[in-house]
Enzyme design. Structure first.
Site, PDB file in Angstrom:
ATOM      1  CG  ASN A  13      39.778 -32.102 -10.911  1.00  0.00           C
ATOM      2  OD1 ASN A  13      40.712 -31.850 -10.171  1.00  0.00           O
ATOM      3  ND2 ASN A  13      38.511 -31.990 -10.532  1.00  0.00           N
ATOM      4  CE  LYS A  15      37.193 -35.420  -9.306  1.00  0.00           C
ATOM      5  NZ  LYS A  15      35.771 -35.568  -9.154  1.00  0.00           N
ATOM      6  CG  HIS A  98      35.547 -29.199  -9.604  1.00  0.00           C
ATOM      7  ND1 HIS A  98      34.883 -30.047  -8.746  1.00  0.00           N
ATOM      8  CD2 HIS A  98      35.828 -29.924 -10.720  1.00  0.00           C
ATOM      9  CE1 HIS A  98      34.781 -31.245  -9.316  1.00  0.00           C
ATOM     10  NE2 HIS A  98      35.346 -31.197 -10.509  1.00  0.00           N
ATOM     11  CD  GLU A 100      34.760 -33.180  -6.684  1.00  0.00           C
ATOM     12  OE1 GLU A 100      35.971 -32.926  -6.583  1.00  0.00           O
ATOM     13  OE2 GLU A 100      34.319 -34.112  -7.375  1.00  0.00           O
ATOM     14  CD  GLU A 170      33.563 -30.860 -14.534  1.00  0.00           C
ATOM     15  OE1 GLU A 170      34.199 -31.789 -15.017  1.00  0.00           O
ATOM     16  OE2 GLU A 170      33.726 -30.452 -13.379  1.00  0.00           O
ATOM     17  N   GLY A 176      31.849 -38.085 -10.947  1.00  0.00           N
ATOM     18  CA  GLY A 176      32.278 -39.147 -10.041  1.00  0.00           C
ATOM     19  C   GLY A 176      31.199 -40.173  -9.741  1.00  0.00           C
ATOM     20  CB  SER A 216      31.071 -40.327 -15.493  1.00  0.00           C
ATOM     21  OG  SER A 216      30.832 -40.184 -14.100  1.00  0.00           O
ATOM     22  N   GLY A 237      37.935 -36.531 -14.307  1.00  0.00           N
ATOM     23  CA  GLY A 237      38.336 -36.827 -12.939  1.00  0.00           C
ATOM     24  C   GLY A 237      38.927 -38.220 -12.853  1.00  0.00           C
ATOM     25  N   GLY A 238      38.098 -39.190 -12.472  1.00  0.00           N
ATOM     26  CA  GLY A 238      38.560 -40.555 -12.192  1.00  0.00           C
ATOM     27  C   GLY A 238      39.480 -41.134 -13.260  1.00  0.00           C
TER      28      GLY A 238
HETATM   29  C1  PEP Z   1      35.649 -33.768 -12.420  1.00  0.00           C
HETATM   30  O1  PEP Z   1      36.152 -33.945 -11.319  1.00  0.00           O
HETATM   31  O2  PEP Z   1      35.684 -32.650 -12.948  1.00  0.00           O
HETATM   32  C2  PEP Z   1      35.040 -34.910 -13.102  1.00  0.00           C
HETATM   33  C3  PEP Z   1      34.450 -34.731 -14.244  1.00  0.00           C
HETATM   34  O3  PEP Z   1      35.141 -36.124 -12.455  1.00  0.00           O
HETATM   35  P1  PEP Z   1      34.751 -37.551 -13.074  1.00  0.00           P
HETATM   36  O4  PEP Z   1      35.358 -37.635 -14.440  1.00  0.00           O
HETATM   37  O5  PEP Z   1      35.341 -38.541 -12.126  1.00  0.00           O
HETATM   38  O6  PEP Z   1      33.260 -37.605 -13.138  1.00  0.00           O
END
Ligand code: PEP
Length: 255
Positions: A13, A15, A98, A100, A170, A176, A216, A237-238
């Site tokens: 993802n 973002k 999601h 966010e 999640e 994040g 994460s 994500g990251g």
């Molecule tokens: C996400 O955006 O769905 C996510 C899990 O981000 P991160 O891996 O950065 O925690």
């Protein structure tokens, strides 16, 4: 529970990151690193990057997703994108719900349900996100929250459509933040989601349901998380913004 009934899926993802040019470069870097994956590999990118991502992934095993879609087929919804529009340009996947979107853009369980329905109607595959807030975990209501979110999102979904749904657990406090649920915590909630699918649709459907963990996940903790019996992949994500890190997670899911 037989994990071999399910093909793991690793989805990035991105973002609000990367221009079309950067999208092409990152996918070109990623493709050779994941070409032998035995799991599904998906990159979910900003709308403006979808064309570049579709062009760059053509002929490869990397699939493309959007990060959201609207619930209506068309109409007066300035700034929005419909599921049919995504389908029309050849996008196979879309993330719905999601945290966010829920946190910053007023997404509710009901709009998540409607967006899920619209995506399935258009022939898209949905990565449906659910997860508890930190306060909810501290109040010991994680199971209730995640069951409620999942049940409401699946309200209009037929058993025959479940092949087109991935559920991503999640925990919001882990997204994040660098905080990861322990493998046991993550597995426990993924199992709760699978049990709910069994309640709603039966055990065969639950055995086939792909349930990802997200929060994460990175190249260091992926092995242990993905080794859990009820975790069938990850939403990343990251770490999905760095080809080598994302590829290492894909490799962990391909073992
Ligand atoms: C996400 O955006 O769905 C996510 C899990 O981000 P991160 O891996 O950065 O925690």
């Amino acid at each position: 529970m037989n994990k071999t009934l399910r093909k793991p899926a690793i989805a990035g993802n991105w973002k609000m990151n990367n221009t079309p040019q950067q999208t092409t470069a990152l996918i070109e870097e990623l493709k050779p690193l994941v070409k032998d994956a035995t799991c599904d590999v998906i990159v979910c990118v900003p709308y403006i990057d979808l064309h570049a991502a579709l062009a760059a992934t053509k002929g490869s095993n990397v699939m493309v997703g959007a990060e959201n879609c609207h619930w209506a087929e068309s109409g007066a919804f300035t700034g929005e994108i419909s599921a049919a529009m995504l389908k029309d340009i050849g996008v196979p996947y879309v993330i719905v719900g999601h945290s966010e979107r829920r946190q910053y853009f007023g997404e509710t369980d009901l709009t998540v349900r409607d967006r899920t329905r619209a995506a399935l109607n258009a022939g898209l595959k949905v990565i449906l996100c659910v997860g508890e807030l930190k306060e909810q975990r501290l109040e010991n209501i994680t199971a209730e929250v995640v069951r409620m979110q999942t049940k409401l999102a699946l309200k209009d979904v037929l058993e025959s459509e479940l092949d087109n749904i991935i559920i991503a657990y999640e925990p919001v406090w882990a997204i994040g933040t660098g905080l990861t649920a322990t493998p046991e915590q993550a597995n426990e909630v993924c199992a709760i989601i699978r049990d709910l699918v069994a309640e709603l649709y039966g055990k065969t459907a639950a055995d086939k349901m792909v349930v990802q963990y997200g929060g994460s996940m990175n190249e260091k903790n992926a092995d242990e998380l993905l080794g859990q019996p009820d975790i069938d992949g990850g939403l990343i994500g990251g770490a999905s913004l760095v080809a080598a890190k994302f590829a290492a997670i894909v490799a962990a899911a391909s073992k």
